[in-house]
Design a protein around this motif. Structure first.
Motif, PDB file in Angstrom:
ATOM      1  N   VAL A  82       0.857  -1.193   0.000  1.00  0.00           N
ATOM      2  CA  VAL A  82       0.000   0.000   0.000  1.00  0.00           C
ATOM      3  C   VAL A  82       0.889   1.238   0.000  1.00  0.00           C
ATOM      4  N   GLU A  83       0.572   2.197  -0.878  1.00  0.00           N
ATOM      5  CA  GLU A  83       1.397   3.405  -1.007  1.00  0.00           C
ATOM      6  C   GLU A  83       0.806   4.535  -0.160  1.00  0.00           C
ATOM      7  N   PRO A  84       1.673   5.433   0.347  1.00  0.00           N
ATOM      8  CA  PRO A  84       1.146   6.595   1.082  1.00  0.00           C
ATOM      9  C   PRO A  84       0.110   7.372   0.251  1.00  0.00           C
ATOM     10  N   SER A  85       0.281   7.389  -1.069  1.00  0.00           N
ATOM     11  CA  SER A  85      -0.679   8.131  -1.892  1.00  0.00           C
ATOM     12  C   SER A  85      -2.064   7.464  -1.869  1.00  0.00           C
ATOM     13  N   ASP A  86      -2.100   6.129  -1.676  1.00  0.00           N
ATOM     14  CA  ASP A  86      -3.396   5.447  -1.549  1.00  0.00           C
ATOM     15  C   ASP A  86      -4.139   5.969  -0.323  1.00  0.00           C
ATOM     16  N   ILE A  87      -3.368   6.249   0.736  1.00  0.00           N
ATOM     17  CA  ILE A  87      -4.000   6.720   1.973  1.00  0.00           C
ATOM     18  C   ILE A  87      -4.546   8.125   1.765  1.00  0.00           C
ATOM     19  N   ALA A  88      -3.712   8.986   1.146  1.00  0.00           N
ATOM     20  CA  ALA A  88      -4.158  10.358   0.893  1.00  0.00           C
ATOM     21  C   ALA A  88      -5.466  10.333   0.104  1.00  0.00           C
ATOM     22  N   ALA A  89      -5.559   9.417  -0.866  1.00  0.00           N
ATOM     23  CA  ALA A  89      -6.758   9.351  -1.705  1.00  0.00           C
ATOM     24  C   ALA A  89      -7.973   8.826  -0.922  1.00  0.00           C
ATOM     25  N   ALA A  90      -7.706   7.946   0.057  1.00  0.00           N
ATOM     26  CA  ALA A  90      -8.830   7.308   0.762  1.00  0.00           C
ATOM     27  C   ALA A  90      -9.326   8.128   1.957  1.00  0.00           C
ATOM     28  N   ARG A  91      -8.593   9.149   2.335  1.00  0.00           N
ATOM     29  CA  ARG A  91      -8.947   9.925   3.542  1.00  0.00           C
ATOM     30  C   ARG A  91     -10.304  10.595   3.432  1.00  0.00           C
TER      31      ARG A  91
END
Ligand code: HEC
Ligand SMILES: [Cu+2]
Length: 395
Positions: free
Chosen positions: A386-395
């Motif tokens: 899982v990439e940090p950018s996936d988290i930013a997108a899911a927030r």
């Protein structure tokens, strides 16, 4: 049956007394409160002793009068009791004397209280957040231009105490020095500086208490309380959460390292470097060396985050604690299934359960790491990175 139980209890008590006597526990055992390591704690101790001796004095006077009257005016000696009641002189005396005593103790007590509540001209402010069941310390630092140079970290029960304290761990608590009073990352403060703590909480009410500093105050969600201390002696000081805050209330100790100022400055620089908030030559905040995001790094980071943030409920083995309602993540349908649903529960929590929303508590990188870890540890071999950018997108 009752008798056997009693005998067992006695045997246990004797064994306990013997082991306590033979260990260092007895040497550390004190009845009185500590004089502590700050001027205020010294004053608090002084007040406590003043009141103690006042109480002893009152006790002696009152009990002497009582015992003397019981003996002198006993029925066998005085079959005919005197009939008088009401004596103005005596009543005035026993009202005035306590009044004077109260004034005498109130003056120094108020003076110390006012000092304790004076937060002006502090040298350092640190935000302290109580979280089930750990502390977060955020150093609120600025450089001379007002640029933010702060950093923060979690402070959790040390791994060894945590292993020993597990039910049926089979490990001996006496084998560990400062058992349950040790953390991975202590609070570090300079000696001789006025340190102001801003206390709050992320979930339920906790309380930050270090007896040697004579400070103890509630950390309340959505609310900020203040305390301050100025440590006079370098050393390691220990405390605990002092507000019953749930299952692991007893497992969120506080450790403060009070160090000489130069040592503190060096430590702060090191933390700032790690956090990437230091100014580079051209005055811009230098970004930390960009870390290549790969499976190996994410798993290593994820395990660290998991140990700090999740293991108290889901256990280091990922097996959870069914008895307390904490589900296993090992083989969990969510942790091995649809990524979006997995991110949702970690970011937003699950209302009305102990699974809180971690989105506001952790960085994109830490969440990406811990979710990667959950999806690949304990045989959950999904292979997902899982990439940090996936988290930013899911927030
Ligand atoms: C205070 C205890 C606690 C902590 C700490 C905690 N959880 Fe949870 N977690 C729970 C509970 C309780 C549930 C079950 C919620 C429900 O009823 O669905 C849960 C559920 C989950 C689930 C869904 C599992 C399933 O199969 O239902 C995931 C994934 C999860 N947590 C991940 C995490 C991660 C990642 C962390 C650390 C960042 C974490 N949890 C920290 C208590 C906790
Ligand atoms: Cu607590």
């Amino acid at each position: 049956m009752c008798f056997t139980k009693l005998k067992a209890a006695l045997r246990w008590l004797t064994a306990f007394a013997l082991s306590a006597a033979s260990s260092s526990a007895l040497a550390d055992y004190t009845l009185n409160m500590p004089k502590g390591a700050t001027d205020i704690s010294g004053e608090v101790y002084g007040l406590h002793m003043l009141l103690f001796w006042v109480c002893v004095g009152i006790g002696i006077v009152v009990f002497s009068a009582m015992i003397v009257s019981i003996i002198l005016h006993r029925r066998s000696r005085n079959p005919e009791p005197a009939k008088w009641h009401h004596n103005t002189t005596v009543e005035v005396i026993w009202t005035t004397i306590p009044f004077i005593i109260l004034i005498v103790v109130a003056i120094p007590a108020a003076r110390t209280l006012i000092k304790m509540e004076d937060f002006r001209q502090s040298d350092i402010s640190i935000k302290v957040t109580g979280i089930q069941w750990k502390w977060k310390y955020d150093y609120l630092l600025h450089d001379e231009n007002g640029q933010e140079r702060g950093f923060g970290f979690y402070s959790t029960l040390d791994a060894e105490s945590n292993r020993i304290r597990q039910t049926r761990s089979g490990l001996d608590p006496w084998s560990k020095e400062n058992y349950l009073l040790e953390v991975d990352n202590p609070l570090v403060v300079p000696v001789g500086k006025k340190v102001r703590l801003l206390l709050t909480a992320a979930d339920v009410i906790h309380a930050w208490w270090v007896p040697e500093f004579a400070v103890k105050k509630d950390a309340i969600p959505g609310y900020i309380n203040e305390i301050w201390f100025r440590v006079t002696k370098p050393g390691i000081y220990r405390g605990q959460c002092a507000e019953l805050c749930g299952r692991d209330h007893a497992f969120m100790p506080i450790v403060v390292h009070a160090v000489p100022e130069e040592e503190y400055e060096a430590w702060v620089r090191e933390q700032q470097e790690k956090a990437g908030v230091l100014a580079s030559a051209d005055g811009e905040a230098a970004a930390a060396e960009p870390q290549e995001w790969n499976m190996e790094y994410a798993m290593r980071q994820g395990e660290k985050v998991y140990t700090q943030m999740c293991a108290s409920c889901h256990m280091a083995t990922g097996e959870g604690l069914a008895a307390a309602g904490y589900p296993a993540l090992k083989g969990s349908a969510i942790a091995t299934g649809d990524l979006a649903a997995h991110l949702d529960i970690v970011l937003h929590g699950k209302p009305n359960t102990a699974m809180m929303a971690f989105g506001g508590l952790m960085s994109d990188e830490d969440i990406a790491a811990v979710v990667t870890y959950e999806r690949n540890a304990w045989g959950n071999d999904t292979g997902d990175l899982v990439e940090p950018s996936d988290i930013a997108a899911a927030r």
